[in-house]
Design a protein around this motif. Sequence first.
Motif, mmCIF file in Angstrom:
data_model
loop_
_atom_site.group_PDB
_atom_site.id
_atom_site.type_symbol
_atom_site.label_atom_id
_atom_site.label_comp_id
_atom_site.label_asym_id
_atom_site.label_seq_id
_atom_site.Cartn_x
_atom_site.Cartn_y
_atom_site.Cartn_z
ATOM 1 N N HIS A 104 0.833 -1.210 0.000
ATOM 2 C CA HIS A 104 0.000 0.000 0.000
ATOM 3 C C HIS A 104 0.871 1.265 0.000
ATOM 4 N N GLU A 105 1.856 1.291 0.872
ATOM 5 C CA GLU A 105 2.702 2.494 0.956
ATOM 6 C C GLU A 105 3.550 2.657 -0.303
ATOM 7 N N HIS A 108 1.770 4.602 -2.782
ATOM 8 C CA HIS A 108 1.910 6.047 -2.535
ATOM 9 C C HIS A 108 3.281 6.565 -2.990
ATOM 10 N N TYR A 133 -10.663 10.646 4.430
ATOM 11 C CA TYR A 133 -9.484 9.804 4.207
ATOM 12 C C TYR A 133 -9.730 8.621 3.278
ATOM 13 N N GLU A 139 -6.024 7.663 -1.919
ATOM 14 C CA GLU A 139 -6.198 6.485 -1.060
ATOM 15 C C GLU A 139 -7.021 5.406 -1.760
ATOM 16 N N ALA A 142 -4.755 3.429 -3.835
ATOM 17 C CA ALA A 142 -3.886 2.571 -3.024
ATOM 18 C C ALA A 142 -4.668 1.394 -2.424
#
Length: 172
Positions: A104-105, A108, A133, A139, A142
Amino acid sequence: MTPDEFAAVYPVVLDWIRQTIAEHEDSAKTVASRGFKRLPLYFSQDQLNTTKVVTISRVPIPPLSSMGLHRFGDFERGDFDGVTYLNTYFVKRTKAADEEVHFHELIHIVQWQFLGPEQFLKLYADGLERYAYRDSPLERIAYAAQAEFSRSKQAFDAQTLVLHELRKLSAL
Ligand SMILES: [Zn+2]
């Protein structure tokens, strides 16, 4: 947020980000060094060699209220599994072995690279303000990619996926 508001706070947030990364430089490791098995099927080796990860008890979020931005209080107080700034992401210690969180990160990270810091932060702030959010566009990209990573063993090129999704948002 008006363009003037963003222009005023952007350099302050970017300074905070650079300082936060610098403060954790000594404990930062490359993602490649973590030895995850599936990540190399989705991200290039170069990406995994140049992206840094910091494991931490609570991920750092900019003190937006004290920067004069009070509308992101919920976000500021949130306790997230991970957060990504420039070429570094922070992951909560209890999630440090969870490959999905790293995935996930890394999505980003790719967004930061395609958009650049100013456009990333502008889109992220705008998304938080308009959709909150979980439904903010960066998001959603992601989380959707993460869900696919979790659901299927069929690898895909994450960079291409992010590029495609950012173009759909007309962000690129
Ligand atoms: Zn995220």
